[in-house]
Each structure stands twice: as structure tokens, then as C-alpha cells.
Enzyme design. Sequence first.
Site, PDB file in Angstrom:
ATOM      1  N   PRO A  10      47.903  36.290  38.376  1.00  0.00           N
ATOM      2  CA  PRO A  10      46.722  36.321  37.479  1.00  0.00           C
ATOM      3  C   PRO A  10      45.811  37.465  37.480  1.00  0.00           C
ATOM      4  CG  PRO A  10      46.644  34.194  38.312  1.00  0.00           C
ATOM      5  CD  PRO A  10      47.910  35.074  39.149  1.00  0.00           C
ATOM      6  N   GLU A  11      45.852  38.449  36.636  1.00  0.00           N
ATOM      7  CA  GLU A  11      44.765  39.682  36.724  1.00  0.00           C
ATOM      8  C   GLU A  11      43.488  39.189  35.907  1.00  0.00           C
ATOM      9  OE1 GLU A  11      46.040  43.345  37.151  1.00  0.00           O
ATOM     10  OE2 GLU A  11      48.213  42.950  37.027  1.00  0.00           O
ATOM     11  N   ARG A  15      38.427  62.580  46.976  1.00  0.00           N
ATOM     12  CA  ARG A  15      39.367  61.590  47.367  1.00  0.00           C
ATOM     13  C   ARG A  15      40.988  61.976  46.932  1.00  0.00           C
ATOM     14  NH1 ARG A  15      37.214  55.347  46.162  1.00  0.00           N
ATOM     15  NH2 ARG A  15      39.316  54.978  46.749  1.00  0.00           N
TER      16      ARG A  15
END
Length: 271
Positions: A2-3, A152
Site C-alpha cells: 500500500p502506498e 545532491r
Amino acid sequence: MPELPEVETTRRGVAPYVERQKVTAVRIYDRRLRWPVPRGLTQRLIGQVVDRIDRRSKYLLFRTAQGTLIVHLGMTGSLRVFSKPPPRQAHDHVDLEFESGIVLRYRDPRRFGAMLWSPASARDHPLLASLGPEPFAAEFNVDYLFRATRRRRAAIKLALMDNRLVVGVGNIYASEALFRAGIRPTRAAGRVSKERYAALVEAVRETLTDAIAKGGSTLRDYVDVLGEPGHFQLNYNVYDRAGDPCRVCGTTIRLVRLGARASYYCPNCQR
Ligand SMILES: [Zn+2]
């Protein structure tokens, strides 16, 4: 797994039956979830009214005057609502019964989920304290994202899936949002321009909103539904479509592994 959209769909499905309802019984059949269900949970919950259910990242937070029940669905967890609960089955681990007679049943075959208690709002709970902003929150905006990703070198897709940057953007929705924004998942996060981050913020929200809307359409008859709620199939643009033609330009969708996760993109639409 489940997201965020599935968890939000579960919240919306469960809330009308549970909010402002008093807990009259707690039945714990198996404590062995990702962390053991705390021994005192039954005592803490009985007699409490669930004021409301919030969602933070993929955690459901059942608010009571005495504290917060934290529920995570893990890989295979689900919450179902019954007016007449069927006999407990092998993977049904916890029942909460309410004054109305409604039973909320937690089921989790692989038991990677969690059911924990926080005596306060749970904001400072170790699981929640270091989480980044919600994708729909005002703090998740182009300035924030641009600033947070300078220098990053990690791939933008991995940055997007990092809960400290933004919560709730798992593998599927990161892939789909990057497609919508036209950004290649392998691009270094620090080398994405501000304009493209603006597009990405919108794309993340649209992708999740569409999925939640899709989930909403599965919400009718949430009570006494025996199947697994909140696992709905979407018409993905790139996710799980390696070798298939791009829906926009026809170019073959490619698969690349990023941080051991499968990532999909269109080499023509995404740069
Ligand atoms: Zn394309």
C-alpha cells in the site's frame, strides 16, 4: 505494497464508521507484527472515543483524548469494516469493536505492519519525527525542493522516494510523477533546474490526486467487503511497462535499476 493513495483511501473508507465512536472491545489475536502490539493497548483503548483519523505519510493516526493509535499497513496489511464480522481467519490479527457494533479488523498476512500507541499526538514518535513534508502541504513547494536538493548527487527518483525530503512518494508514484514532469529518473537531483522542480511538484500532486480519486471510486460499500480494499490498478504511463510503447510518443519504455528498485522511463519524453 500500500502506498500513500491506498492508505488515504483506507482512511476515507474507515473514517465514517469509526470517528466519534467509542471503543467497547479490543481483541488481539496475534501481537507479532513488525513490532509487537503493546500489551497495554486494550486497556488504553477501551472506553476511548476515536475523535478522528489522520494520516501522516503512510501512518494512520487514530486520535483519542488519551493518545494516538498508530497503524501502518506494512506490505500486505488492510483494515476492513464489518457490521457483522465473519469468523476470524488466519491472518486477522486485531479487532476493534465500537459501541455501534461496527468491527474494524486488521489483517496482515506478512505481518510487516504495525499497531502502536503514543500517549500524545504522535508527532514526536520516533517513527514520525524525522519525516519530511506531506506532498500536499504548502511546505512542499519549488523553493523548498530546489534548496533541499542542491549538491545532491543521488538520482532524482531516489531523492523523491526519500521520506526526509517528502513523504509518501513510493516507487510507482515517483516513476509516474517523473514521467509527467518530463524528468529522467537517473538525473542527479542537484542538476534539476528550478523550473523543472516546479513542474515536478505539480506532477507529484496530480499523480497522487488521480490515484486517490481512483481509490475513492472503490469506496462504495466499504462495509462488509471481504476482498482487500485499497489495492487498485491504475493505468500507468511508465510503471511496469518496460518494452511497451510510450503512450505519448510511441518510444519503447526502458527499465533501469536505481537503488535496487526497478525504474521505468521514456527516453524521448524524459530528459
Ligand atoms: Zn515518450
